[in-house]
Scaffold this motif. Sequence first.
Motif, PDB file in Angstrom:
ATOM      1  N   LEU A 191       0.870  -1.292   0.147  1.00  0.00           N
ATOM      2  CA  LEU A 191      -0.009   0.026   0.037  1.00  0.00           C
ATOM      3  C   LEU A 191       0.825   1.243  -0.087  1.00  0.00           C
ATOM      4  N   CYS A 192       0.761   1.977  -1.017  1.00  0.00           N
ATOM      5  CA  CYS A 192       1.756   3.121  -1.191  1.00  0.00           C
ATOM      6  C   CYS A 192       0.766   4.457  -1.138  1.00  0.00           C
ATOM      7  N   GLY A 193       1.465   5.612  -0.983  1.00  0.00           N
ATOM      8  CA  GLY A 193       1.008   7.015  -0.405  1.00  0.00           C
ATOM      9  C   GLY A 193       0.890   7.590  -1.706  1.00  0.00           C
ATOM     10  N   SER A 194       1.105   7.313  -2.920  1.00  0.00           N
ATOM     11  CA  SER A 194       1.147   7.848  -4.352  1.00  0.00           C
ATOM     12  C   SER A 194       1.200   6.893  -5.426  1.00  0.00           C
ATOM     13  N   ASN A 195       0.628   7.429  -6.592  1.00  0.00           N
ATOM     14  CA  ASN A 195       0.567   6.679  -7.593  1.00  0.00           C
ATOM     15  C   ASN A 195       2.029   6.497  -8.226  1.00  0.00           C
ATOM     16  N   ASN A 196       2.829   7.422  -7.989  1.00  0.00           N
ATOM     17  CA  ASN A 196       4.205   7.222  -8.540  1.00  0.00           C
ATOM     18  C   ASN A 196       4.951   6.191  -7.691  1.00  0.00           C
ATOM     19  N   LEU A 197       4.700   5.919  -6.310  1.00  0.00           N
ATOM     20  CA  LEU A 197       5.157   4.950  -5.697  1.00  0.00           C
ATOM     21  C   LEU A 197       4.514   3.308  -6.064  1.00  0.00           C
ATOM     22  N   VAL A 198       3.612   3.414  -6.315  1.00  0.00           N
ATOM     23  CA  VAL A 198       2.688   2.214  -6.831  1.00  0.00           C
ATOM     24  C   VAL A 198       3.563   1.777  -8.109  1.00  0.00           C
ATOM     25  N   ASN A 199       3.740   2.781  -9.174  1.00  0.00           N
ATOM     26  CA  ASN A 199       4.557   2.482 -10.249  1.00  0.00           C
ATOM     27  C   ASN A 199       5.923   1.870  -9.866  1.00  0.00           C
ATOM     28  N   ARG A 200       6.501   2.351  -8.818  1.00  0.00           N
ATOM     29  CA  ARG A 200       7.686   1.893  -8.664  1.00  0.00           C
ATOM     30  C   ARG A 200       7.736   0.605  -7.931  1.00  0.00           C
ATOM     31  N   PHE A 201       6.764   0.444  -6.919  1.00  0.00           N
ATOM     32  CA  PHE A 201       6.734  -0.970  -6.361  1.00  0.00           C
ATOM     33  C   PHE A 201       6.125  -2.071  -7.395  1.00  0.00           C
ATOM     34  N   SER A 202       5.247  -1.682  -8.127  1.00  0.00           N
ATOM     35  CA  SER A 202       4.576  -2.577  -8.900  1.00  0.00           C
ATOM     36  C   SER A 202       5.586  -2.975 -10.260  1.00  0.00           C
TER      37      SER A 202
END
Length: 584
Positions: free
Chosen positions: A328-339
């Motif tokens: 669970l990420c605090g931003s869409n940018n972080l979602v992209n980095r983790f996915s």
Amino acid sequence: MMKNPTTQQLAAIKQRGNFVLTAIPGSGKTFVVGKRIHDLHSTEKLLPHQGIASLSFTNNASKEIEDTYFATSGKRIRGPDFVGTIDSFLNHFIVSPYGHLVMGDQYKTPTILTSNEFIYKVYPVMKKYAKTYAPLDVTYRLDGSTTHSLSGKEQLMKHMMYQSNLLSLGDISYYAMKILETTNLATCLINRFPYLMIDEAQDCSDVQMKIIDILANAGHKNIMLIGDPYQSIYVWRNANPELFIGKSNSWDSLSLDISQRSGDAICKLLNMFHQENDHIAPCDDVQDCQVIVISTENLEEVNSAVKYFSNKCNEMNIEITVESTGILCGSNNLVNRFSGIKENNMYSQWKTDHSSCYSLPIRAKSKLYKTDYLGAVHLLTSYFYYQLNDELPKTNEDLEGSGLLSIDKKVLIWHCIHSIPNFDMTLDAWISTANNVLANTSKLLGFELKYPLKKKQYRNGSEPTGDMTSWLVERSESTYLLSSEMNVETIHQAKGKSYNAVLVPFVSRSQKVNVNKLSTALSSKDLFRNDSCEDERCIYVAFSRPKRLLVISVPKDQDLNLFNEFTKMQSSELQTLLTSISND
């Protein structure tokens, strides 16, 4: 799903009158709503035209209520009852039939728009006005002023929409309020729905709470508001948790403070956000529960965090699936980095003449990975709409008019999304396979595929080539393969969900939801000091999603003494551990 209500839940099910139910995370509030609908039908005398209205802010919450009712009664909810979103209720029963009474054209049914492009065609000048905010981004406050007024043109844009009876989803509540204020419709609604339940009421705006007040003042005797102000994370959408707190002080109030989800360690961490250390009682059924805080050097150690989380899940016999494990990420940018997926590259390899169409299937498949099923279906439905109309749909009415939203065609589109290949192949192979799937589905839908996927050509005549992962994956393929088995999403997307294990990464102090705000939240124990506290409440929501395992990744320079009651691991220890695991 629970079978029998607890003592607290039973009290809420049996309660009558106007009251507030404050429910801590995972306490089974949706279960209570479903059970209460069944109890009301069993104990109260309703006339044939009367029903129970249960409203929420998401379709997922509404479906969970319906499933609970079915498990209890063996029946599906149908008219005269209503279960759905607040917007759909207000539109269906108030705005759609009566909106013309308070809008510019009193002979025209209001039209709800989902695309700014349609407005620009009706009013080309609006595109010039929309320098800061697009028309559908602006709505009304309680006093009729606009929510945004930076350019000075926002009020003018809304007036143009008002004159043509055009409104956004955000405008529905405002016009419903105006109708109720100027007609006797409130009395009719009370007679039609003598029992009203509103879930996630902490996310009500001042306009929506005003509608509740209008109904109560008109004589509604059975309004139930359910929510938790600590989980109010939609202030940017005009939510005001203080209004819910005010209602809990002025109306009769009950509470659910025993978790039916999380074990002792997670509840202990959640209690650190509260003034009272025993605000939340843990779930007795969860015995093996851990909170682990790991220190990471920098963003490049994201890979290590994911590997550690995966190994810990295996150690605790937690199955790694998108339903069971979440990042669970605090931003869409972080979602992209983790996915590992670079969203922008979903647009970059397609021929430019119809690139907005060509990108839809790959975006739909990505949505499926993230369990955004409604988003996936909408994108692929829009792709097939493009085949028929040479343009994307501007409103939901466009899709309905195309016939693509019928149940049988939705099923075909759903199967198509699953049949579109995964990303573990070359770009050429993926396009070829995807085109076959799309062409077959198109025939079943009753038309030919007019725009199969086509790659762009560079100026030198060459084309994009290589593996799909070389286009889409931001980091190493091993991290992509690990995280693709989990659900990587934003905290807002995770609202209302439950996982067995969750990783919450705090990577940079410059991120909107960062570890500094976590420190402030735990020291202040007041998540309602000001508007910026919404980010702190986001952290609270993220921490409350798992049942058994919560792993928190923080920057290396963070003082871990903040987490003395939990397992801590420095960056050097993490690397040593992962090395030993690899060697084994």
